[in-house]
Design a protein around this motif. Structure first.
Motif, PDB file in Angstrom:
ATOM      1  N   UNK A 267     -42.147 -28.931  37.052  1.00 30.03           N
ATOM      2  CA  UNK A 267     -42.942 -28.757  36.435  1.00 30.03           C
ATOM      3  C   UNK A 267     -42.915 -27.627  35.593  1.00 30.03           C
ATOM      4  N   UNK A 268     -42.826 -26.335  36.807  1.00 33.47           N
ATOM      5  CA  UNK A 268     -42.518 -25.011  36.321  1.00 33.47           C
ATOM      6  C   UNK A 268     -41.700 -24.703  35.230  1.00 33.47           C
ATOM      7  N   UNK A 269     -40.255 -26.192  35.954  1.00 39.25           N
ATOM      8  CA  UNK A 269     -39.456 -25.857  34.573  1.00 39.25           C
ATOM      9  C   UNK A 269     -39.258 -26.110  33.004  1.00 39.25           C
ATOM     10  N   UNK A 270     -40.406 -27.144  33.581  1.00 42.02           N
ATOM     11  CA  UNK A 270     -40.779 -27.547  32.108  1.00 42.02           C
ATOM     12  C   UNK A 270     -41.748 -26.474  31.279  1.00 42.02           C
ATOM     13  N   UNK A 273     -39.315 -23.865  29.715  1.00 39.98           N
ATOM     14  CA  UNK A 273     -38.673 -24.124  28.913  1.00 39.98           C
ATOM     15  C   UNK A 273     -39.186 -24.636  27.614  1.00 39.98           C
ATOM     16  N   UNK A 274     -40.796 -24.438  27.515  1.00 40.82           N
ATOM     17  CA  UNK A 274     -41.777 -24.573  26.421  1.00 40.82           C
ATOM     18  C   UNK A 274     -42.599 -23.321  26.270  1.00 40.82           C
ATOM     19  N   UNK A 275     -42.248 -22.742  26.930  1.00 44.98           N
ATOM     20  CA  UNK A 275     -42.627 -21.103  26.381  1.00 44.98           C
ATOM     21  C   UNK A 275     -44.777 -21.209  26.989  1.00 44.98           C
ATOM     22  N   UNK A 276     -44.539 -21.808  28.041  1.00 47.11           N
ATOM     23  CA  UNK A 276     -45.788 -22.086  28.501  1.00 47.11           C
ATOM     24  C   UNK A 276     -45.921 -20.832  29.751  1.00 47.11           C
ATOM     25  N   UNK A 277     -47.162 -20.835  30.531  1.00 46.93           N
ATOM     26  CA  UNK A 277     -46.958 -19.100  31.150  1.00 46.93           C
ATOM     27  C   UNK A 277     -47.854 -19.987  32.434  1.00 46.93           C
ATOM     28  N   UNK A 278     -48.537 -20.683  32.354  1.00 43.79           N
ATOM     29  CA  UNK A 278     -49.257 -21.461  33.458  1.00 43.79           C
ATOM     30  C   UNK A 278     -49.739 -22.718  33.506  1.00 43.79           C
ATOM     31  N   UNK A 869     -46.779 -41.451  32.557  1.00 46.49           N
ATOM     32  CA  UNK A 869     -46.406 -42.491  32.635  1.00 46.49           C
ATOM     33  C   UNK A 869     -44.297 -42.572  32.653  1.00 46.49           C
ATOM     34  N   UNK A 870     -43.978 -41.539  31.943  1.00 44.53           N
ATOM     35  CA  UNK A 870     -42.495 -40.783  31.844  1.00 44.53           C
ATOM     36  C   UNK A 870     -42.229 -39.802  32.876  1.00 44.53           C
ATOM     37  N   UNK A 871     -40.866 -39.740  33.673  1.00 43.67           N
ATOM     38  CA  UNK A 871     -40.597 -38.809  34.557  1.00 43.67           C
ATOM     39  C   UNK A 871     -40.192 -37.690  34.500  1.00 43.67           C
ATOM     40  N   UNK A 872     -40.477 -36.390  35.164  1.00 41.59           N
ATOM     41  CA  UNK A 872     -40.420 -34.914  34.833  1.00 41.59           C
ATOM     42  C   UNK A 872     -38.756 -34.797  34.068  1.00 41.59           C
ATOM     43  N   UNK A 873     -37.573 -36.017  34.483  1.00 44.79           N
ATOM     44  CA  UNK A 873     -36.920 -35.511  34.392  1.00 44.79           C
ATOM     45  C   UNK A 873     -36.377 -35.724  32.558  1.00 44.79           C
ATOM     46  N   UNK A 874     -36.832 -36.593  31.929  1.00 45.22           N
ATOM     47  CA  UNK A 874     -37.298 -37.170  30.859  1.00 45.22           C
ATOM     48  C   UNK A 874     -38.058 -36.110  30.017  1.00 45.22           C
ATOM     49  N   UNK A 875     -39.067 -35.832  30.545  1.00 42.32           N
ATOM     50  CA  UNK A 875     -40.034 -34.487  29.501  1.00 42.32           C
ATOM     51  C   UNK A 875     -39.247 -33.902  29.514  1.00 42.32           C
ATOM     52  N   UNK A 876     -37.977 -33.077  30.586  1.00 45.66           N
ATOM     53  CA  UNK A 876     -37.582 -31.824  29.918  1.00 45.66           C
ATOM     54  C   UNK A 876     -36.208 -32.546  29.058  1.00 45.66           C
ATOM     55  N   UNK A 881     -40.234 -33.520  21.328  1.00 43.61           N
ATOM     56  CA  UNK A 881     -42.005 -33.150  21.755  1.00 43.61           C
ATOM     57  C   UNK A 881     -41.577 -31.528  22.607  1.00 43.61           C
ATOM     58  N   UNK A 882     -40.631 -31.365  23.348  1.00 45.19           N
ATOM     59  CA  UNK A 882     -40.428 -29.046  23.743  1.00 45.19           C
ATOM     60  C   UNK A 882     -40.726 -28.860  22.322  1.00 45.19           C
ATOM     61  N   UNK A 883     -40.146 -28.963  21.295  1.00 45.61           N
ATOM     62  CA  UNK A 883     -40.199 -28.007  20.503  1.00 45.61           C
ATOM     63  C   UNK A 883     -41.165 -27.751  19.691  1.00 45.61           C
TER      64      UNK A 883
END
Length: 895
Positions: A267-270, A273-278, A869-876, A881-883
């Motif tokens: 989750x930290x990696x995601x 990657x999406x430029x979130x800080x917390x 509902x989706x694994x973090x690997x697919x979220x990455x 969506x991330x962009x």
């Protein structure tokens, strides 16, 4: 070695400056042993001390005393000077340290994570016999930036940014430069600036006039130190973005049916990657009482220190050598991981079994690990009682320590004997030690990973503890077991909330300097750089409910200023103690409460009090008794009877104070009662005025003083960024206290704090706040959109400024606009629930929106089981969506 301390401070008549610090010559922090300073003119004060000639670091601070009374103290951040054998004299010119306007930048969230320099830049000390050291606080400096100094000297680069001297960041957020004083021509004119390491942006010059320095003639082998300067930084204040999600709700391809600590690392990696800080999570302390789904409630911890074993990462342990066992657990893992929601009982059963199998396999090596031994030794004060509690809980088949026979009352020698190697319980005790050891190692790894990547982990501090917890067993003197903590009626529950936690014995806690709370705060520092105080209003006053009640309506605030009979009557109320304090119901309302069952209820459960009023019969005259009688009956008739009888128990207009029997509290929302409807017009008006004054005016200063007394020593004792959940019935003093202590407030658009508003005006949010679309106690956006069509329509037209009829569903476009509005606020932090991020993308959002609710506060037996509902690997890998998230953050100007 001589140290000369100098400070400019204009005192008033009778005031004196003192210096206290970390060495015997400065009183070892004892203000009664502090060093008196002497005035030398123009508001300047000085004191000199002689020290042995060896290297040391001295911490110190100044304070003002008049007689025996301390009038003013500096900001808690201490001065620090490092002395060595290279100079014979140190002359220190300090400025009085006041609390910065934005103290948040000095917390570990920024100094250890967000702004922490990736590599400390350290200057080599000059070998000159005359040195000038300058120190400045500049906290709002990103990792790709650094502070430099330039000025009208060749040694400072003659005002050329390219020649400016880079300052040492090893004591960040304080920056230091040491100069050869032989090369300085006074007066020295200078300024600080911020430069980009990659030179991708122009230098930022601090605002204001140039600084000037004109020092007295410097002696050989003297170092002059000018400290406690602050960078004049008027750049836009930093604002960040994040996500809130319970750890149990995470899902990865390697999960074991529940989110774990390795998932949190992903989750930290995601977030990065999406430029979130917390990343904000819910409490992760152990809640195990029964090993059933009832333990899923994360706010009912059995220990304020121990972590929940359910969060152990199985893949972080390693494989089992027993092929048959390994195959069995692999099959269980696949089965549980495919489930839509958390099966708490199956997960905890199989994860503990795996951990036990792994521990038995590796035990001989584990117990000899130096860091395992060190962990047990350093944490023994809480770990041994916790391990004994876990053993006894299953030995007696209950977490209610009152049923533990000779262990019912905590006996330290007996408990420590139980945990010794020669004890028959030791194998289970040792396994508990191991579980906490591995949890600590895994969580610390996540925390370090987050810091390295500039992501802040934000924890959650529950306001209460379980009444059969380790702390209630070990330290019962701190708790009031005769009361139950909860919350008065609000948008979450019209009959209030009863959390069933004991309330606190604050008087005793105050006597030992709130050591219990301080230890609790410090434990959070092991893993977090920011935390949310759940129900911070509990530090002002708690809603205390008698043990006989299940609902929270008939509670009272504690501490409070209850009313004497004379005060009640002074409002113009004809006070009848019997009629107003003993639950009763008028005969006219029985059909309204019970419908066709009214006659049956009257005959079976009610007794005639007067010709018009009925009271409950003794066998059912409390909510606890009613619940016991009807608990196992699930038919509709029993449900109606139970709710109706509960309503009658709430039918009072005043509650007797449990501590001052001759004083009373008005029942909150008394104007919603049936008793109120039977009052005369004059009594109704009088009651309304009394109610308004009691709940919204009478306690303002009282609760302000209470909160400052409790919170100040706790907030100043931690380096963590502190946020507060200040929702609900908020006293007027709450914003004032939170602002004074710089505790970030919580702001939610659909829970306005301003009276007579349906939605919060997002343009007016304070900077020191956390803005979010919803909390774990609320419906996520898409669910909320369908909850109240009339309200949604007003929101659609008035807030979103859209014309026409609101669509039935909250579309991705609408969700994007709502999130964008939140990102554009002035709040320091905008933290969005993961479900609401999902709502902005049609391809990624969950089609089953009803499954995204985390908690229903009105239901005390809610099963906490939501999983993404989706694994973090697919979220990455979800690039579109991330962009989209990155674009929203960039457009808002957040970092």
């Amino acid at each position: 070695m001589i140290l000369s301390f100098n400070i400019n401070y204009h005192t008033r008549f009778g005031e004196q400056i003192y210096l206290v610090g970390s060495i015997p010559e400065l009183g070892l922090w004892q203000t009664t042993m502090a060093r008196e300073m002497y005035p030398v003119g123009d508001g300047n004060w000085r004191v000199e001390i002689e020290l042995p000639d060896y290297p040391l670091t001295i911490e110190y601070r100044y304070f003002v005393r008049a007689g025996e009374m301390i009038h003013w103290e500096e900001w808690d951040q201490r001065h620090r000077v490092m002395v060595d054998n290279f100079s014979n004299r140190y002359t220190i010119f300090d400025y009085w340290r006041i609390t910065p306007a934005y103290h948040a930048f000095y917390t570990s969230a920024f100094t250890q994570s967000l702004f922490a320099p990736t590599s400390g830049f350290q200057l080599q000390p000059t070998g000159s016999n005359k040195k000038l050291t300058i120190r400045i606080f500049a906290p709002q400096v990103e990792r790709h930036e650094y502070v430099a100094i330039t000025g009208n000297q060749a040694i400072l680069g003659n005002w050329q940014p390219a020649q400016a001297v880079r300052m040492d960041s090893s004591s960040f957020p304080e920056w230091t430069i040491q100069l050869d004083a032989n090369q300085i021509i006074y007066p020295m004119e200078y300024k600080f600036l911020i430069l980009d390491k990659e030179q991708q942006q122009a230098p930022y010059w601090e605002t204001g006039e140039n600084r000037f320095l004109f020092l007295p003639l410097q002696q050989p082998d003297e170092e002059i130190i000018v400290s406690n300067l602050f960078l004049r930084d008027e750049r836009p204040l930093w604002k960040g973005t994040g996500t809130v999600i319970p750890v149990f709700s995470l899902r990865s391809e390697n999960s074991f049916g529940v989110g774990d600590l390795d998932d949190l690392k992903i989750m930290v990696d995601w977030a990065k990657k999406t430029r979130q800080r917390i990343i904000q999570i819910l409490p992760v302390n152990d809640t195990t009482m029964t090993l059933t789904w009832a333990d899923s409630y994360p706010y009912s911890a059995i220990s304020i220190y121990a972590l929940h074993p359910i969060y152990i990462s199985i893949r972080g342990l390693g494989p089992l050598k027993d092929h048959e066992k390994a195959l069995f657990f692999k099959e269980k893992q696949m089965e549980l991981n495919e489930m839509e929601s958390l099966d708490y009982e199956a997960v905890i059963h199989h994860k503990l079994a795996y951990c036990k199998a792994w521990f038995d396999q590796e035990k001989e090596e584990i117990i000899h690990l130096p860091d395992f031994k060190e962990f047990v030794e350093q944490n023994s004060s809480w770990l041994i009682p916790y391990a004994a509690f876990c053993y006894l809980r299953f030995r007696y088949n209950t977490s209610d320590f009152n049923q533990w026979e000779e262990f019912a009352i905590f006996n330290k020698p007996a408990v420590y004997q139980l945990c010794k190697e020669e004890s028959g319980a030791y194998p289970e005790i040792l396994f508990t030690f191991y579980l906490q050891y591995i949890l600590h190692k895994q969580f610390k790894a996540v925390s370090d990973h987050a810091r390295e990547n500039g992501v802040v982990l934000k924890g959650d501090l529950p306001i209460g503890i379980n009444r059969t917890s380790v702390e209630a067993w070990v330290e019962p003197e701190y708790f009031n077991m005769k009361g139950q903590a909860g919350a008065p009626p609000d948008d979450f529950s019209v009959v209030g909330q009863n959390w069933m936690f004991p309330t606190y014995n604050w008087d005793l806690m105050e006597q030992d300097g709130y050591s219990w709370w301080k230890k609790r705060f410090r434990k959070l520092e092991d893993y977090f750089d920011c935390f949310r105080i759940d129900h911070i209003l509990g530090f002002f006053r708690i809603w205390e409910i008698p043990l006989d009640y299940i609902q929270g309506l008939c509670g009272h605030f504690n501490p409070a200023l209850p009313l004497a009979r004379e005060e009640i009557e002074a409002w113009g109320i004809s006070f009848d103690e019997t009629c107003f304090t003993i639950p009763r119901i008028h005969k006219d309302f029985l059909p309204e409460l019970f419908g066709d069952l009214a006659t049956e209820v009257k005959d079976s459960y009610l007794a005639q009090a007067t010709s018009d009023y009925f009271v409950l019969k003794p066998f059912c005259d409390t909510q606890r008794k009613i619940d016991t009688i009807l608990r196992d009956k699930t038919d509709d008739f029993s449900f109606i009877i139970r709710n109706g009888l509960f309503t009658i128990t709430n039918e009072v207009l005043f509650l007797r104070d449990p501590y001052q029997k001759d004083k009373f509290h008005p029942r909150i929302a008394g104007n919603q009662s049936y008793l109120y409807r039977k009052l005369s017009e004059a009594d109704r008006v009088a009651f309304d005025k009394l109610h308004e004054d009691f709940f919204y005016h009478r306690h303002n200063e009282f609760w302000k003083e209470t909160a400052l007394k409790r919170l100040t020593p706790l907030v100043t004792d931690t380096d963590i960024l502190v946020c507060g959940e200040d929702l609900g019935m908020i006293p007027q003093s709450v914003p004032e206290v939170m602002n004074q202590l710089q505790i970030l407030s919580l702001e939610i658009e659909r829970m306005p704090k301003a009276p007579y508003r349906e939605f919060t005006d997002m343009r007016t949010l304070p900077y020191l706040s956390v803005c979010t679309t919803s909390t774990h106690d609320m419906d996520p956006l898409r669910n909320w959109w369908k909850e109240n069509p009339e309200k949604t329509q007003r929101y659609y037209n008035q807030v979103l400024q859209r014309e026409g009829k609101a669509p039935e569903e909250c579309t991705a476009e609408i969700a994007t606009q709502i999130l964008s509005n939140h990102l554009l606020t002035h709040s320091m932090l905008t933290i969005i629930p993961l479900q609401d991020w999902f709502a902005t993308n049609d391809r990624i959002k969950n089609k089953k929106i009803e499954s995204e609710r985390i908690n229903v506060p009105a239901n005390p037996r809610h099963y906490w089981r939501y999983r993404m509902h989706i694994p973090l690997e697919k979220l990455l890998e979800a690039d579109d969506f991330n962009q989209h998230i990155i674009s929203l953050i960039e457009q808002s100007g957040r970092k």
